[in-house]
Write a protein that holds these residues in place. Structure first.
Motif, PDB file in Angstrom:
ATOM      1  N   SER A  68      27.931  43.898  40.542  1.00  0.00           N
ATOM      2  CA  SER A  68      28.147  45.024  39.697  1.00  0.00           C
ATOM      3  C   SER A  68      29.492  45.402  39.474  1.00  0.00           C
ATOM      4  CB  SER A  68      27.383  46.181  40.383  1.00  0.00           C
ATOM      5  OG  SER A  68      28.008  46.724  41.577  1.00  0.00           O
ATOM      6  N   THR A  69      30.439  44.715  39.638  1.00  0.00           N
ATOM      7  CA  THR A  69      31.759  45.045  39.481  1.00  0.00           C
ATOM      8  C   THR A  69      31.937  45.312  37.793  1.00  0.00           C
ATOM      9  OG1 THR A  69      32.437  43.892  41.165  1.00  0.00           O
ATOM     10  CG2 THR A  69      34.251  44.270  39.556  1.00  0.00           C
ATOM     11  N   SER A  70      32.674  46.390  37.600  1.00  0.00           N
ATOM     12  CA  SER A  70      32.715  46.744  36.104  1.00  0.00           C
ATOM     13  C   SER A  70      33.917  45.861  35.663  1.00  0.00           C
ATOM     14  CB  SER A  70      33.497  48.351  35.937  1.00  0.00           C
ATOM     15  OG  SER A  70      34.579  48.404  36.497  1.00  0.00           O
ATOM     16  N   LYS A  71      34.261  45.956  34.376  1.00  0.00           N
ATOM     17  CA  LYS A  71      35.168  44.887  33.799  1.00  0.00           C
ATOM     18  C   LYS A  71      36.650  45.477  33.972  1.00  0.00           C
ATOM     19  CE  LYS A  71      32.414  43.318  30.252  1.00  0.00           C
ATOM     20  NZ  LYS A  71      32.322  42.570  28.953  1.00  0.00           N
ATOM     21  N   GLY A  72      37.033  46.581  34.380  1.00  0.00           N
ATOM     22  CA  GLY A  72      38.141  47.114  34.966  1.00  0.00           C
ATOM     23  C   GLY A  72      38.409  47.074  36.343  1.00  0.00           C
ATOM     24  N   LYS A  73      37.872  46.236  36.894  1.00  0.00           N
ATOM     25  CA  LYS A  73      38.199  45.911  38.313  1.00  0.00           C
ATOM     26  C   LYS A  73      38.501  44.421  38.534  1.00  0.00           C
ATOM     27  CE  LYS A  73      37.115  50.032  39.798  1.00  0.00           C
ATOM     28  NZ  LYS A  73      38.339  50.880  40.249  1.00  0.00           N
ATOM     29  N   VAL A  74      39.304  44.175  39.680  1.00  0.00           N
ATOM     30  CA  VAL A  74      39.629  42.813  39.937  1.00  0.00           C
ATOM     31  C   VAL A  74      39.041  42.694  41.442  1.00  0.00           C
ATOM     32  CG1 VAL A  74      41.310  41.164  40.441  1.00  0.00           C
ATOM     33  CG2 VAL A  74      41.577  42.605  38.472  1.00  0.00           C
ATOM     34  N   ASP A  91      41.698  48.031  40.546  1.00  0.00           N
ATOM     35  CA  ASP A  91      41.979  48.084  39.155  1.00  0.00           C
ATOM     36  C   ASP A  91      43.046  47.234  38.752  1.00  0.00           C
ATOM     37  OD1 ASP A  91      44.504  49.296  39.238  1.00  0.00           O
ATOM     38  OD2 ASP A  91      43.153  51.422  39.775  1.00  0.00           O
ATOM     39  N   HIS A  92      42.977  46.738  37.592  1.00  0.00           N
ATOM     40  CA  HIS A  92      43.977  46.087  37.172  1.00  0.00           C
ATOM     41  C   HIS A  92      45.321  46.312  37.290  1.00  0.00           C
ATOM     42  CE1 HIS A  92      41.374  42.848  35.321  1.00  0.00           C
ATOM     43  NE2 HIS A  92      40.670  43.789  34.608  1.00  0.00           N
ATOM     44  N   THR A  93      45.836  47.500  37.176  1.00  0.00           N
ATOM     45  CA  THR A  93      47.189  47.971  37.587  1.00  0.00           C
ATOM     46  C   THR A  93      47.379  47.727  38.917  1.00  0.00           C
ATOM     47  OG1 THR A  93      46.802  49.708  35.494  1.00  0.00           O
ATOM     48  CG2 THR A  93      48.582  49.988  37.294  1.00  0.00           C
ATOM     49  N   THR A  94      46.686  47.992  39.963  1.00  0.00           N
ATOM     50  CA  THR A  94      47.024  47.803  41.157  1.00  0.00           C
ATOM     51  C   THR A  94      47.099  46.491  41.565  1.00  0.00           C
ATOM     52  OG1 THR A  94      45.783  49.849  41.882  1.00  0.00           O
ATOM     53  CG2 THR A  94      46.246  48.310  43.520  1.00  0.00           C
ATOM     54  N   PHE A  95      46.280  45.424  41.109  1.00  0.00           N
ATOM     55  CA  PHE A  95      46.371  44.342  41.332  1.00  0.00           C
ATOM     56  C   PHE A  95      47.552  43.746  40.695  1.00  0.00           C
ATOM     57  CE2 PHE A  95      44.880  39.611  40.364  1.00  0.00           C
ATOM     58  CZ  PHE A  95      45.071  39.126  41.513  1.00  0.00           C
ATOM     59  N   ILE A  98      50.564  44.325  42.993  1.00  0.00           N
ATOM     60  CA  ILE A  98      50.221  43.329  44.260  1.00  0.00           C
ATOM     61  C   ILE A  98      50.840  42.083  43.831  1.00  0.00           C
ATOM     62  CG2 ILE A  98      48.856  42.330  45.790  1.00  0.00           C
ATOM     63  CD1 ILE A  98      46.956  44.681  45.629  1.00  0.00           C
ATOM     64  N   LEU A  99      50.770  41.766  42.721  1.00  0.00           N
ATOM     65  CA  LEU A  99      51.095  40.112  42.370  1.00  0.00           C
ATOM     66  C   LEU A  99      52.600  40.073  42.056  1.00  0.00           C
ATOM     67  CD1 LEU A  99      48.528  39.022  39.537  1.00  0.00           C
ATOM     68  CD2 LEU A  99      48.869  38.009  41.879  1.00  0.00           C
ATOM     69  N   LYS A 100      53.126  41.352  41.297  1.00  0.00           N
ATOM     70  CA  LYS A 100      54.647  41.306  41.073  1.00  0.00           C
ATOM     71  C   LYS A 100      55.286  41.431  42.524  1.00  0.00           C
ATOM     72  CE  LYS A 100      54.373  43.425  36.563  1.00  0.00           C
ATOM     73  NZ  LYS A 100      54.621  44.337  35.721  1.00  0.00           N
ATOM     74  N   ALA A 101      54.858  42.153  43.462  1.00  0.00           N
ATOM     75  CA  ALA A 101      55.449  42.504  44.780  1.00  0.00           C
ATOM     76  C   ALA A 101      55.387  40.986  45.591  1.00  0.00           C
ATOM     77  CB  ALA A 101      54.800  43.444  45.588  1.00  0.00           C
ATOM     78  N   LEU A 102      54.296  40.366  45.313  1.00  0.00           N
ATOM     79  CA  LEU A 102      54.193  39.114  46.131  1.00  0.00           C
ATOM     80  C   LEU A 102      55.032  37.952  45.694  1.00  0.00           C
ATOM     81  CD1 LEU A 102      50.451  38.877  46.996  1.00  0.00           C
ATOM     82  CD2 LEU A 102      52.148  39.481  48.571  1.00  0.00           C
ATOM     83  N   GLU A 109      51.255  31.658  48.075  1.00  0.00           N
ATOM     84  CA  GLU A 109      50.492  30.708  47.239  1.00  0.00           C
ATOM     85  C   GLU A 109      49.436  31.662  46.599  1.00  0.00           C
ATOM     86  OE1 GLU A 109      47.061  27.063  47.189  1.00  0.00           O
ATOM     87  OE2 GLU A 109      48.400  27.421  49.008  1.00  0.00           O
ATOM     88  N   LEU A 110      49.580  31.661  45.286  1.00  0.00           N
ATOM     89  CA  LEU A 110      48.839  32.601  44.199  1.00  0.00           C
ATOM     90  C   LEU A 110      47.962  31.367  43.352  1.00  0.00           C
ATOM     91  CD1 LEU A 110      51.498  34.846  42.871  1.00  0.00           C
ATOM     92  CD2 LEU A 110      49.816  35.301  44.782  1.00  0.00           C
ATOM     93  N   GLU A 111      46.576  31.907  43.352  1.00  0.00           N
ATOM     94  CA  GLU A 111      45.607  31.172  42.503  1.00  0.00           C
ATOM     95  C   GLU A 111      44.810  32.248  41.752  1.00  0.00           C
ATOM     96  OE1 GLU A 111      43.088  28.486  44.193  1.00  0.00           O
ATOM     97  OE2 GLU A 111      44.688  27.456  45.227  1.00  0.00           O
ATOM     98  N   ILE A 112      45.466  32.539  40.409  1.00  0.00           N
ATOM     99  CA  ILE A 112      45.223  33.894  39.842  1.00  0.00           C
ATOM    100  C   ILE A 112      44.432  33.175  38.419  1.00  0.00           C
ATOM    101  CG2 ILE A 112      45.985  35.857  38.724  1.00  0.00           C
ATOM    102  CD1 ILE A 112      46.040  35.627  41.742  1.00  0.00           C
ATOM    103  N   SER A 113      43.303  33.813  37.921  1.00  0.00           N
ATOM    104  CA  SER A 113      42.749  33.353  36.846  1.00  0.00           C
ATOM    105  C   SER A 113      43.518  34.357  35.564  1.00  0.00           C
ATOM    106  CB  SER A 113      41.225  33.719  36.926  1.00  0.00           C
ATOM    107  OG  SER A 113      40.810  35.123  36.771  1.00  0.00           O
ATOM    108  N   SER A 114      43.420  33.573  34.477  1.00  0.00           N
ATOM    109  CA  SER A 114      44.130  34.440  33.414  1.00  0.00           C
ATOM    110  C   SER A 114      43.572  35.706  33.042  1.00  0.00           C
ATOM    111  CB  SER A 114      44.262  33.462  32.190  1.00  0.00           C
ATOM    112  OG  SER A 114      42.815  33.276  31.633  1.00  0.00           O
ATOM    113  N   SER A 115      42.314  35.959  33.413  1.00  0.00           N
ATOM    114  CA  SER A 115      41.730  37.189  32.997  1.00  0.00           C
ATOM    115  C   SER A 115      42.217  38.380  33.751  1.00  0.00           C
ATOM    116  CB  SER A 115      40.269  37.260  33.004  1.00  0.00           C
ATOM    117  OG  SER A 115      39.704  37.115  34.335  1.00  0.00           O
ATOM    118  N   ALA A 116      42.723  38.203  34.965  1.00  0.00           N
ATOM    119  CA  ALA A 116      43.366  39.223  35.815  1.00  0.00           C
ATOM    120  C   ALA A 116      44.742  39.343  35.684  1.00  0.00           C
ATOM    121  CB  ALA A 116      42.947  38.846  37.155  1.00  0.00           C
ATOM    122  N   ALA A 117      45.311  38.661  35.079  1.00  0.00           N
ATOM    123  CA  ALA A 117      46.927  38.608  35.136  1.00  0.00           C
ATOM    124  C   ALA A 117      47.415  39.679  34.117  1.00  0.00           C
ATOM    125  CB  ALA A 117      47.401  37.146  35.036  1.00  0.00           C
TER     126      ALA A 117
END
Length: 117
Positions: A68-74, A91-95, A98-102, A109-117
């Motif tokens: 039931s995750t909404s589209k605004g969440k990762v 939320d996308h902003t928080t995610f 996190i990505l930028k900090a990591l 090792e990052l495995e990120i789908s294009s919809s979340a970046a």
């Protein structure tokens, strides 16, 4: 400080927080204690659903939340160097924070789908 929700894994479910270099994760069932984990301790991060569903024992409540995750969440899986892991929702902003900090602080090792970046 950005908030995320731990929904499964080695830590109790509940609200966590991310600052520039640290994750603060729920530490006990009553959430009186918490655990701070430096970003350098993250060994792997992925938002590919197939990774975290097969690696963690996700209960029925967590499955309903995932579906039931909404589209605004990762939803993402983080593995720590000590072998523990957690699945969390942010939320996308928080995610993206996190990505930028990591990317800046670690060689994780990052495995990120294009919809979340």
């Amino acid at each position: 400080m950005s908030k995320f929700t731990v929904i499964a894994g080695s830590f109790p479910t509940g609200t966590g927080r991310f600052t520039i270099r640290n994750f603060t994760l729920p530490g006990d069932e009553n959430h009186y204690l918490c655990e701070t984990v430096p970003a350098q301790q993250i060994d792997f991060l992925s938002n590919h659903q197939s990774h975290y569903q097969s690696l963690l024992d996700i209960n029925d409540t967590s499955k309903e939340l995932l579906e039931s995750t909404s589209k605004g969440k990762v939803i993402f899986l983080a593995k720590l160097k000590d072998g523990r892991s957690f699945v969390a929702m942010a939320d996308h902003t928080t995610f993206n924070k996190i990505l930028k900090a990591l990317e800046r602080e670690t060689d994780v090792e990052l495995e990120i789908s294009s919809s979340a970046a």
